[in-house]
Design a protein around this motif. Structure first.
Motif, PDB file in Angstrom:
ATOM      1  N   GLY A 225      -8.758   9.136  -6.158  1.00 46.58           N
ATOM      2  CA  GLY A 225      -9.336   8.284  -5.132  1.00 46.58           C
ATOM      3  C   GLY A 225     -10.747   7.835  -5.416  1.00 46.58           C
ATOM      4  O   GLY A 225     -11.373   7.172  -4.573  1.00 46.58           O
TER       5      GLY A 225
ATOM      6  N   TRP B 274      -4.227  -1.406  -3.923  1.00 47.03           N
ATOM      7  CA  TRP B 274      -4.736  -0.826  -2.688  1.00 47.03           C
ATOM      8  C   TRP B 274      -5.476   0.473  -2.992  1.00 47.03           C
ATOM      9  O   TRP B 274      -5.052   1.247  -3.854  1.00 47.03           O
ATOM     10  CB  TRP B 274      -3.597  -0.540  -1.717  1.00 47.03           C
ATOM     11  N   CYS B 275      -6.553   0.701  -2.269  1.00 43.41           N
ATOM     12  CA  CYS B 275      -7.292   1.963  -2.357  1.00 43.41           C
ATOM     13  C   CYS B 275      -7.069   2.760  -1.072  1.00 43.41           C
ATOM     14  O   CYS B 275      -6.422   2.287  -0.138  1.00 43.41           O
ATOM     15  CB  CYS B 275      -8.781   1.698  -2.570  1.00 43.41           C
ATOM     16  N   GLN B 276      -7.608   3.972  -1.018  1.00 44.30           N
ATOM     17  CA  GLN B 276      -7.400   4.827   0.138  1.00 44.30           C
ATOM     18  C   GLN B 276      -8.126   4.260   1.357  1.00 44.30           C
ATOM     19  O   GLN B 276      -9.312   3.923   1.277  1.00 44.30           O
ATOM     20  CB  GLN B 276      -7.901   6.244  -0.158  1.00 44.30           C
TER      21      GLN B 276
ATOM     22  N   ASP C 155       0.847  -1.192   0.000  1.00 40.02           N
ATOM     23  CA  ASP C 155       0.000   0.000   0.000  1.00 40.02           C
ATOM     24  C   ASP C 155       0.883   1.244   0.000  1.00 40.02           C
ATOM     25  O   ASP C 155       2.111   1.158   0.068  1.00 40.02           O
ATOM     26  CB  ASP C 155      -0.973  -0.009   1.176  1.00 40.02           C
ATOM     27  N   LYS C 156       0.282   2.432  -0.092  1.00 39.83           N
ATOM     28  CA  LYS C 156       1.056   3.668  -0.235  1.00 39.83           C
ATOM     29  C   LYS C 156       1.920   3.958   0.984  1.00 39.83           C
ATOM     30  O   LYS C 156       2.989   4.552   0.875  1.00 39.83           O
ATOM     31  CB  LYS C 156       0.119   4.843  -0.517  1.00 39.83           C
ATOM     32  N   SER C 157       1.456   3.553   2.162  1.00 39.73           N
ATOM     33  CA  SER C 157       2.235   3.801   3.375  1.00 39.73           C
ATOM     34  C   SER C 157       3.364   2.799   3.560  1.00 39.73           C
ATOM     35  O   SER C 157       4.328   3.070   4.270  1.00 39.73           O
ATOM     36  CB  SER C 157       1.318   3.766   4.598  1.00 39.73           C
TER      37      SER C 157
ATOM     38  N   ASN D  50      -5.402   2.394  -9.925  1.00 43.61           N
ATOM     39  CA  ASN D  50      -6.182   3.432  -9.257  1.00 43.61           C
ATOM     40  C   ASN D  50      -5.788   4.811  -9.761  1.00 43.61           C
ATOM     41  O   ASN D  50      -4.625   5.074 -10.048  1.00 43.61           O
ATOM     42  CB  ASN D  50      -5.967   3.390  -7.735  1.00 43.61           C
TER      43      ASN D  50
ATOM     44  N   SER E   8      -5.369   8.928  -9.028  1.00 40.03           N
ATOM     45  CA  SER E   8      -4.953   9.736  -7.882  1.00 40.03           C
ATOM     46  C   SER E   8      -6.124  10.501  -7.272  1.00 40.03           C
ATOM     47  O   SER E   8      -5.989  11.045  -6.174  1.00 40.03           O
ATOM     48  CB  SER E   8      -3.857  10.719  -8.303  1.00 40.03           C
TER      49      SER E   8
END
Length: 517
Positions: A253, A124-126, A49-51, A249, A251
């Motif tokens: 969201g 992964w999504c937000q 995921d982004k994190s 995805n 940006s």
């Protein structure tokens, strides 16, 4: 689009970063010697995921497995321990979080076609309100999943043993009607005479209340357990006639794209019964078909831009603001074919299997069968760098064609800062190259507990130039560093780079290996 200019100029001034020494971190699903690998357990997708705190894998059995990072959490240590951690390289550690069955095998009765449950891609999504969201797809159907912790109350034990008499230490046997077996069943009529007409003050609701209180006192000792529950929120189906090869995805969201061999569709996450076709390369006559779409990716910053690759080795950058149907591209990236080099295998090995944008959106990394190529989206004359991965296999293309290995689709990935790129190969090997200007880093590692076992030292090459393509990589014959022949049955197709750290996750059959540098 030029967000990486300042970073690139400062990096050029300070010189390329030193080469990394890769270390083994963890392995999940490690096989013992001689252990048989089941087809359904082979990993087919990996995504951070982004994190970087969560990692998802999908397998050919349609399962999605989630892992969470543990070494970044506050362990309640002292300030001195925290300060010491700042001066040492933290060892990235993940643990198993949960898993769920994402897809099941299906059968298309109209086309008499079996639809495999294999997970092709995960994105992964937000996250929101402590819940995790992700998209997963097989060949035909995309699903939107929500994974959240829920507290569930359970009856753990009873306060007393109901078979024991409260006034006696020895249990008394009971019969079906609830009275003791050693007492006559008419003892109520002898010990407690009822007045004619019954008891006027008897109120049945009070009896019900007393029974409820008694039940609570005797039986309800509850405990709360926290379980992770995966729930499918949306199913996006019946929009692709051909196998889905990519999802990505936006940006913003809110939207995402899905791509098959001939079309790219745009979806809204909240609308599952409608999509918009934005790219269609299907000719009027299928006999005129010369290329297919192999991969598609949204720009990481600009939600109106996306790129897709083709089987002819080209990448097209499109802007959705120009028209509803993006048949015309904004830019075309392709490398001119060298004169006299065309052969039967030219188009097969030129087919791009995967593309990835750099984090700042300035570069596109592409992987074909033989090479990795790095493209600057502001320069469409050719790649700014090319890295040889399978050049030593060129004399064996006939054998690779016979056993279908030439059609293997290897993925690629970039580090979060864009200074390195990586991709997989055969014999469970993967390659890591330095992408910074002037870097000569080129490492070959093995997906095992000793990744440097097959390290190949390569001589220094000329630095990367914006006008001339640099080609780096080992050009040894068809064997590894130890002189062993390549094993084409063990291939490392799927890998992912942590978004903020030098950490790589890669799949070797059913085993997930993680390394840090």
């Amino acid at each position: 689009m030029n967000g990486g200019d300042d970073a690139a100029s400062s990096a050029a001034a300070s010189g390329p970063p030193p080469s990394l020494e890769w270390r083994f971190s963890q392995v999940f699903g490690e096989r013992t010697a001689g252990e048989e690998v089941h087809e359904v357990d082979i990993i087919s997708a990996i995504e951070f995921d982004k994190s970087g705190d969560h990692l998802a894998t999908g397998d050919r059995g349609g399962r999605v497995v989630l892992f969470e990072r543990t070494d970044t959490k506050d362990n309640g240590g002292s300030r001195r321990d925290a300060e010491q951690m700042d001066y040492t390289v933290r060892h990235p550690e993940f643990r198993y979080k949960t898993e769920f069955q994402s897809h099941e095998p299906e059968f298309d009765y109209l086309k008499s076609l079996e639809i495999e449950e294999k997970i092709n891609k995960i994105r992964w999504c937000q996250p929101a309100n402590g819940a995790l969201f992700l998209l997963s797809t097989n060949d035909k159907t995309i699903k939107y999943w929500k994974v959240q912790e829920k507290k569930i109350k359970k009856i753990s034990e009873m306060n007393i043993d109901p078979s024991k008499d409260p006034g006696s230490s020895s249990p008394l046997p009971l019969i079906a009607n609830g009275v003791h077996a050693d007492k006559p069943q008419d003892y109520l009529s002898k010990d407690f005479p009822f007045p004619p007409g019954g008891i006027p003050s008897l109120r049945l609701p009070l009896v019900v209340v007393l029974y409820a209180i008694l039940f609570l006192l005797l039986f309800l000792v509850t405990s709360q357990e926290t379980n992770l529950v995966a729930r499918c929120r949306r199913v996006y189906a019946h929009a692709h006639d051909y196998h889905i090869n990519s999802i990505s995805n936006s940006s913003d969201g809110e939207t995402f794209i899905s791509a098959d061999d001939l079309r790219v569709n745009l979806w809204n996450l909240e609308v599952s019964n409608q999509s918009f076709n934005i790219v269609d390369v299907k000719p009027t006559n299928m006999e005129d078909l010369t290329e297919v779409i192999t991969s598609a990716e949204f720009h990481p910053i600009h939600c109106n831009m996306l790129a897709y690759s083709s089987s002819k080795g080209s990448i097209r950058l499109i802007d959705m603001r120009q028209s509803a149907l993006c048949d015309s591209h904004t830019k075309l990236f392709e490398e001119p074919e060298a004169p006299g080099s065309r052969s039967f295998f030219t188009e097969i090995i030129a087919s791009i299997s995967d593309i990835k944008f750099s984090k700042n959106g300035r570069y596109i990394l592409s992987r074909d069968y033989m090479t990795l190529k790095l493209w600057d989206i502001n320069m469409d004359s050719g790649p700014v760098a090319s890295y040889q991965v399978h050049e030593h296999l060129r004399p064996r293309l006939c054998d690779l064609y016979e056993n279908d290995s030439i059609f293997d689709k290897f993925e690629c990935c970039l580090s979060g800062d864009g200074s390195r790129v990586a991709t997989g190969s055969y014999s469970n090997l993967f390659r890591v190259f330095g992408a910074s200007q002037g870097s000569t880093e080129a490492a070959t590692l093995e997906a095992s507990k000793n990744p440097m076992r097959r390290q190949i030292q390569t001589p220094a090459r000329s630095s990367r130039s914006m006008t001339s393509v640099v080609r780096r990589g080992s050009e040894s014959p068809g064997s590894d560093a130890n002189g062993n022949a390549h094993d084409f049955t063990t291939k490392l197709l799927h890998m992912a780079w942590h978004p903020t750290e030098n950490s790589i996750a890669c799949a070797a059959a059913n085993s997930l290996y993680m390394y840090y540098g």
